[in-house]
Design a protein around this motif. Structure first.
Motif, PDB file in Angstrom:
ATOM      1  N   PHE A  58       0.808  -1.219   0.000  1.00 59.50           N
ATOM      2  CA  PHE A  58       0.000   0.000   0.000  1.00 59.50           C
ATOM      3  C   PHE A  58       0.842   1.270   0.000  1.00 59.50           C
ATOM      4  O   PHE A  58       0.300   2.366  -0.103  1.00 59.50           O
ATOM      5  CB  PHE A  58      -0.947   0.008   1.199  1.00 59.50           C
ATOM      6  CG  PHE A  58      -1.842  -1.181   1.216  1.00 59.50           C
ATOM      7  CD1 PHE A  58      -2.910  -1.283   0.339  1.00 59.50           C
ATOM      8  CD2 PHE A  58      -1.599  -2.236   2.082  1.00 59.50           C
ATOM      9  CE1 PHE A  58      -3.728  -2.405   0.323  1.00 59.50           C
ATOM     10  CE2 PHE A  58      -2.412  -3.359   2.084  1.00 59.50           C
ATOM     11  CZ  PHE A  58      -3.479  -3.439   1.201  1.00 59.50           C
ATOM     12  N   ILE A  59       2.151   1.106   0.127  1.00 62.67           N
ATOM     13  CA  ILE A  59       3.039   2.281   0.154  1.00 62.67           C
ATOM     14  C   ILE A  59       3.901   2.238  -1.103  1.00 62.67           C
ATOM     15  O   ILE A  59       3.500   2.762  -2.146  1.00 62.67           O
ATOM     16  CB  ILE A  59       3.865   2.316   1.467  1.00 62.67           C
ATOM     17  CG1 ILE A  59       2.929   2.371   2.685  1.00 62.67           C
ATOM     18  CG2 ILE A  59       4.817   3.511   1.462  1.00 62.67           C
ATOM     19  CD1 ILE A  59       3.614   2.223   4.030  1.00 62.67           C
ATOM     20  N   ASN A  60       5.050   1.583  -1.037  1.00 66.15           N
ATOM     21  CA  ASN A  60       5.917   1.510  -2.218  1.00 66.15           C
ATOM     22  C   ASN A  60       5.253   0.730  -3.344  1.00 66.15           C
ATOM     23  O   ASN A  60       5.420   1.063  -4.518  1.00 66.15           O
ATOM     24  CB  ASN A  60       7.259   0.888  -1.847  1.00 66.15           C
ATOM     25  CG  ASN A  60       7.967   1.665  -0.770  1.00 66.15           C
ATOM     26  OD1 ASN A  60       7.631   1.513   0.407  1.00 66.15           O
ATOM     27  ND2 ASN A  60       8.911   2.506  -1.133  1.00 66.15           N
ATOM     28  N   GLY A  61       4.480  -0.278  -2.987  1.00 67.98           N
ATOM     29  CA  GLY A  61       3.763  -1.049  -4.004  1.00 67.98           C
ATOM     30  C   GLY A  61       2.757  -0.214  -4.769  1.00 67.98           C
ATOM     31  O   GLY A  61       2.553  -0.413  -5.971  1.00 67.98           O
ATOM     32  N   ALA A  62       2.119   0.738  -4.087  1.00 67.55           N
ATOM     33  CA  ALA A  62       1.166   1.629  -4.765  1.00 67.55           C
ATOM     34  C   ALA A  62       1.879   2.493  -5.797  1.00 67.55           C
ATOM     35  O   ALA A  62       1.354   2.731  -6.892  1.00 67.55           O
ATOM     36  CB  ALA A  62       0.444   2.513  -3.747  1.00 67.55           C
ATOM     37  N   ILE A  63       3.080   2.946  -5.458  1.00 68.83           N
ATOM     38  CA  ILE A  63       3.863   3.745  -6.413  1.00 68.83           C
ATOM     39  C   ILE A  63       4.190   2.901  -7.630  1.00 68.83           C
ATOM     40  O   ILE A  63       4.059   3.355  -8.774  1.00 68.83           O
ATOM     41  CB  ILE A  63       5.133   4.300  -5.739  1.00 68.83           C
ATOM     42  CG1 ILE A  63       4.752   5.354  -4.697  1.00 68.83           C
ATOM     43  CG2 ILE A  63       6.105   4.873  -6.783  1.00 68.83           C
ATOM     44  CD1 ILE A  63       5.899   5.822  -3.824  1.00 68.83           C
ATOM     45  N   GLU A  70       0.843   2.282  -9.707  1.00 70.58           N
ATOM     46  CA  GLU A  70       0.413   3.506 -10.394  1.00 70.58           C
ATOM     47  C   GLU A  70       1.396   3.871 -11.499  1.00 70.58           C
ATOM     48  O   GLU A  70       0.993   4.298 -12.580  1.00 70.58           O
ATOM     49  CB  GLU A  70       0.272   4.665  -9.411  1.00 70.58           C
ATOM     50  CG  GLU A  70      -0.936   4.572  -8.528  1.00 70.58           C
ATOM     51  CD  GLU A  70      -2.236   4.711  -9.294  1.00 70.58           C
ATOM     52  OE1 GLU A  70      -2.354   5.590 -10.174  1.00 70.58           O
ATOM     53  OE2 GLU A  70      -3.154   3.928  -9.007  1.00 70.58           O
ATOM     54  N   GLY A  71       2.675   3.714 -11.212  1.00 68.45           N
ATOM     55  CA  GLY A  71       3.692   3.995 -12.224  1.00 68.45           C
ATOM     56  C   GLY A  71       3.501   3.115 -13.449  1.00 68.45           C
ATOM     57  O   GLY A  71       3.540   3.600 -14.583  1.00 68.45           O
ATOM     58  N   ALA A  72       3.276   1.842 -13.233  1.00 66.96           N
ATOM     59  CA  ALA A  72       3.080   0.913 -14.356  1.00 66.96           C
ATOM     60  C   ALA A  72       1.879   1.319 -15.193  1.00 66.96           C
ATOM     61  O   ALA A  72       1.924   1.264 -16.429  1.00 66.96           O
ATOM     62  CB  ALA A  72       2.922  -0.514 -13.837  1.00 66.96           C
ATOM     63  N   SER A  73       0.815   1.750 -14.530  1.00 68.09           N
ATOM     64  CA  SER A  73      -0.391   2.142 -15.281  1.00 68.09           C
ATOM     65  C   SER A  73      -0.169   3.418 -16.083  1.00 68.09           C
ATOM     66  O   SER A  73      -0.889   3.679 -17.034  1.00 68.09           O
ATOM     67  CB  SER A  73      -1.575   2.316 -14.338  1.00 68.09           C
ATOM     68  OG  SER A  73      -1.454   3.501 -13.574  1.00 68.09           O
ATOM     69  N   CYS A 124       9.515   2.227 -12.024  1.00 59.08           N
ATOM     70  CA  CYS A 124       9.862   2.542 -10.632  1.00 59.08           C
ATOM     71  C   CYS A 124      10.752   1.437 -10.071  1.00 59.08           C
ATOM     72  O   CYS A 124      10.361   0.712  -9.141  1.00 59.08           O
ATOM     73  CB  CYS A 124       8.601   2.709  -9.801  1.00 59.08           C
ATOM     74  SG  CYS A 124       7.531   4.043 -10.356  1.00 59.08           S
ATOM     75  N   PRO A 125      11.964   1.286 -10.607  1.00 57.71           N
ATOM     76  CA  PRO A 125      12.810   0.160 -10.188  1.00 57.71           C
ATOM     77  C   PRO A 125      13.242   0.205  -8.728  1.00 57.71           C
ATOM     78  O   PRO A 125      13.384  -0.849  -8.103  1.00 57.71           O
ATOM     79  CB  PRO A 125      14.012   0.249 -11.129  1.00 57.71           C
ATOM     80  CG  PRO A 125      14.039   1.672 -11.594  1.00 57.71           C
ATOM     81  CD  PRO A 125      12.597   2.108 -11.639  1.00 57.71           C
TER      82      PRO A 125
END
Length: 127
Positions: free
Chosen positions: A89-94, A97-100, A105-106
């Motif tokens: 919900f934190i880094n995973g959300a970035i 969202e980045g992928a979409s 976001c490596p």
């Protein structure tokens, strides 16, 4: 999203390195990685068309580290106590969202994977 950036810059790194918030500013490679995590998140937020309250989100996160220097982050405590983390919900959300939005976001992707290796997300506990 501003709070996501703060947590993305601090929580995963303190959990991975087993340090207090303020120590991220003392360990130069950690400080550099914190900046990379924040800047990836900033790019995602900008691509979403959102604006920032802070002119410099890196400076804001560093200020939070200073103000909470002696604290252990919630993610650190989750890993330490064998609980599931909020990494998705934190880094995973970035990362999602980045992928979409076509933003790679490596750095955030890497810390998500590392935290999952350490925590109850995978079943391995560091106690």
């Amino acid at each position: 999203w501003g709070m996501v950036l703060v947590n993305a810059g601090i929580n995963a790194l303190t959990a991975i390195l087993w340090v207090r918030n303020g120590q991220l500013l003392e360990i130069e490679p950690a400080r550099a990685l914190m900046k990379d995590l924040i800047l990836e998140g900033k790019e995602v937020i900008m691509r979403k068309g959102l604006t920032f309250f802070e002119a410099d989100p890196v400076a804001r996160v560093e200020d939070v580290c200073r103000r909470t220097a002696v604290n252990y982050s919630s993610m650190y405590m989750d890993i330490k106590n064998g609980r599931r983390t909020e990494i998705d919900f934190i880094n995973g959300a970035i990362v999602r969202e980045g992928a979409s939005l076509g933003v790679m976001c490596p750095y955030n992707d890497a810390v998500v994977k590392i935290v999952k290796c350490l925590g109850s997300d995978r079943g391995v506990f560091m106690k």
